[in-house]
Scaffold this motif. Structure first.
Motif, PDB file in Angstrom:
ATOM      1  N   VAL A   9       0.870  -1.180   0.000  1.00 42.65           N
ATOM      2  CA  VAL A   9       0.000   0.000   0.000  1.00 42.65           C
ATOM      3  C   VAL A   9       0.903   1.225   0.000  1.00 42.65           C
ATOM      4  O   VAL A   9       2.003   1.195   0.566  1.00 42.65           O
ATOM      5  CB  VAL A   9      -0.954  -0.010   1.218  1.00 42.65           C
ATOM      6  N   PRO A 112      -3.156   0.454  -3.922  1.00 42.85           N
ATOM      7  CA  PRO A 112      -4.074   1.203  -3.080  1.00 42.85           C
ATOM      8  C   PRO A 112      -3.299   2.300  -2.352  1.00 42.85           C
ATOM      9  O   PRO A 112      -2.168   2.071  -1.909  1.00 42.85           O
ATOM     10  CB  PRO A 112      -4.624   0.154  -2.106  1.00 42.85           C
ATOM     11  N   THR A 197      -7.676   5.611  -3.858  1.00 44.88           N
ATOM     12  CA  THR A 197      -7.574   6.053  -2.466  1.00 44.88           C
ATOM     13  C   THR A 197      -8.440   5.174  -1.570  1.00 44.88           C
ATOM     14  O   THR A 197      -9.647   5.062  -1.773  1.00 44.88           O
ATOM     15  CB  THR A 197      -8.004   7.525  -2.328  1.00 44.88           C
ATOM     16  N   VAL A 198      -7.825   4.566  -0.565  1.00 44.49           N
ATOM     17  CA  VAL A 198      -8.550   3.663   0.333  1.00 44.49           C
ATOM     18  C   VAL A 198      -8.722   4.255   1.720  1.00 44.49           C
ATOM     19  O   VAL A 198      -9.511   3.751   2.525  1.00 44.49           O
ATOM     20  CB  VAL A 198      -7.857   2.298   0.433  1.00 44.49           C
ATOM     21  N   ALA A 199      -7.969   5.319   2.031  1.00 45.91           N
ATOM     22  CA  ALA A 199      -8.099   5.965   3.339  1.00 45.91           C
ATOM     23  C   ALA A 199      -7.479   7.347   3.258  1.00 45.91           C
ATOM     24  O   ALA A 199      -6.642   7.626   2.392  1.00 45.91           O
ATOM     25  CB  ALA A 199      -7.428   5.148   4.435  1.00 45.91           C
ATOM     26  N   ILE A 216     -14.899   6.843   2.283  1.00 45.44           N
ATOM     27  CA  ILE A 216     -13.513   6.459   2.539  1.00 45.44           C
ATOM     28  C   ILE A 216     -13.223   6.664   4.019  1.00 45.44           C
ATOM     29  O   ILE A 216     -13.525   7.725   4.566  1.00 45.44           O
ATOM     30  CB  ILE A 216     -12.544   7.318   1.699  1.00 45.44           C
ATOM     31  N   SER A 234      -7.171  -5.026   6.380  1.00 47.53           N
ATOM     32  CA  SER A 234      -7.569  -4.900   4.973  1.00 47.53           C
ATOM     33  C   SER A 234      -6.490  -5.268   3.973  1.00 47.53           C
ATOM     34  O   SER A 234      -6.809  -5.639   2.842  1.00 47.53           O
ATOM     35  CB  SER A 234      -8.026  -3.451   4.694  1.00 47.53           C
ATOM     36  N   PHE A 235      -5.208  -5.167   4.351  1.00 45.30           N
ATOM     37  CA  PHE A 235      -4.163  -5.317   3.345  1.00 45.30           C
ATOM     38  C   PHE A 235      -3.039  -6.280   3.722  1.00 45.30           C
ATOM     39  O   PHE A 235      -2.380  -6.828   2.837  1.00 45.30           O
ATOM     40  CB  PHE A 235      -3.558  -3.949   3.010  1.00 45.30           C
TER      41      PHE A 235
END
Length: 447
Positions: A9, A112, A197-199, A216, A234-235
């Motif tokens: 990420v 991500p 964009t994930v966060a 988000i 999540s990752f």
């Protein structure tokens, strides 16, 4: 050696957003939780060097070596001449075996991304305004509304009802005038949140509000633990318990399969050495732990655990229940100890497929049907279903498959993971074992 590809990420932001400070704290938090973390830093300037001019390795390089490795106990560095700039995906691919890789920069890598916006940075404050304006107007992330922040263009993209971006004149709105007069518009250009964009990490209320409008998650800039929770859930690569089933004496073999000689040593040693590189936890289910105690002495670094049957009943399903019940990790790979060609590459492929699909079981399937003893199971989804099937008196391994989400892994994918094939061949008799030993010798694998 086979290793899991590392998930990655990217932390992105504008100049002086605080990316490095955040990454430093985040790595420390994740490592403190027991994760193996790799990192990549995108350096935008040409000609950086990690060696000191005049030192031996520097002299090697400047004499013309295209690649120099500096090795010392506990450390190694590699300096390599490349044509152009290496792709981020290639860099991450060259770093297998990490639970997660944190990348600084590489906004356009396809990874991500986690966007940082800091109130003390003027470019971030302006980006937050543009981000919020896009959210209020319903512009989809990934729509090119960055020209609004760029300020030098008279158009910003809106979203047409059929989701096609169309350019609409901004005219001389207050926002447009602000953009044109803002000295940071060059740094804002092409550095906005996107569909990747994930966060968002920020201490700017407007940015957190906009992130919420886009669905988000937003984290306070000081909430490193919360961000680590998000990344881990999540990752980060899910941990895999590798279970080798070696129940005990085999009537058809005439002795324990685990200790039967194969290529000059106990058969189970072959399985351990093949599969341990992809195991975060190595379990051997057996009813003869004393006879196998030598394995803990022979492989002390692996932390091998012996587990006896949880249910005192013979059968494939009770054995699978023991594997799931004793495992401590979310993914449980199960292999029978007489599968002499059991494939670590196939275990990796199955685990990646489980992550991609969200399945509870990833099981190879061929003309003979399912291969449940070279499959991978999601512990949380399978354990209750197996327990229920056992309560109903079932003994067959795959009887519970209709109660969980099963992903069939076809022969084509098996061969992509393990081109040599033969993963499911097993030995039930001395003659079958001898035939498999000849196959191994033909492959020049026997040590």
């Amino acid at each position: 050696m086979i290793k899991f590809p590392s998930p990655a990420v990217s932390i992105v932001g504008r100049h002086n957003s605080g990316k490095t400070t955040l990454i430093e704290k985040l790595i420390a938090e994740l490592v403190g939780r027991g994760l193996d973390v790799g990192s990549v830093k995108h350096h935008s300037h040409v000609g950086f060097d990690i060696d000191i001019p005049g030192k031996d390795s520097w002299r090697h390089r400047h004499a013309g070596a295209s690649e120099t490795v500096i090795a010392a106990p506990g450390q190694m560095a590699r300096i390599q001449t490349t044509n152009g700039e290496a792709e981020c995906a290639d860099i991450v691919a060259s770093m297998p075996g990490h639970d997660v890789v944190i990348v600084e920069g590489y906004r356009k890598s396809g990874l991500p991304t986690i966007e940082i916006m800091r109130a003390g940075n003027k470019a971030d404050a302006r980006t937050a305004e543009v981000f919020a304006e896009g959210a209020r107007k319903g512009w989809a992330l990934g729509t090119d509304f960055t020209q609004f922040g760029r300020g030098s263009m008279p158009y910003a993209a809106e979203v047409h009802p059929d989701d096609r971006p169309v350019a609409q004149p901004l005219g001389q709105t207050e926002e447009d005038r602000l953009a044109r007069s803002n000295p940071d518009h060059a740094d804002i250009s092409n550095k906005m949140p996107t569909a990747a964009t994930v966060a968002v990490v920020t201490d700017i209320p407007l940015a957190a509000e906009a992130a919420g409008m886009y669905g988000i998650p937003a984290f306070d800039i000081n909430d490193v633990a919360g961000l680590a929770d998000f990344l881990q859930a999540s990752f980060a690569r899910p941990r895999v318990s590798m279970v080798i089933q070696a129940g005990g004496e085999s009537r058809r073999m005439g002795r324990s399969k685990a200790t039967v000689p194969f290529c000059g040593r106990p058969l189970i040693c072959r399985l351990i050495e093949r599969l341990s590189p992809v195991a975060d936890e190595l379990i051997i289910t057996t009813n003869e732990p004393k006879e196998l105690a030598f394995l803990q002495e022979q492989y002390p670094e692996l932390g091998i655990r012996f587990e006896s049957d949880v249910i005192n009943e013979r059968g494939a399903l009770p054995g699978l229940y023991t594997a799931l019940r004793c495992a401590r990790n979310p993914y449980v790979a199960v292999v029978a100890c007489d599968m002499v060609l059991a494939s670590p590459s196939l275990v990796v492929a199955e685990a990646l497929e489980m992550t991609r699909t969200g399945a509870d079981v990833v099981v190879p399937v061929n003309k003979h049907g399912f291969e449940p003893f070279h499959a991978i199971y999601r512990r949380s989804g399978c354990l209750p279903a197996v327990r229920e099937a056992l309560n109903e008196g079932e003994k067959r391994a795959q009887v519970f498959f209709n109660q969980v989400n099963v992903c069939e892994f076809p022969q084509k994918k098996v061969l992509e993971a393990e081109p040599m094939g033969g993963c499911f061949m097993n030995a039930n008799t001395p003659d079958e074992l001898a035939a498999l030993e000849r196959i191994i010798q033909d492959r020049i694998e026997c040590e």
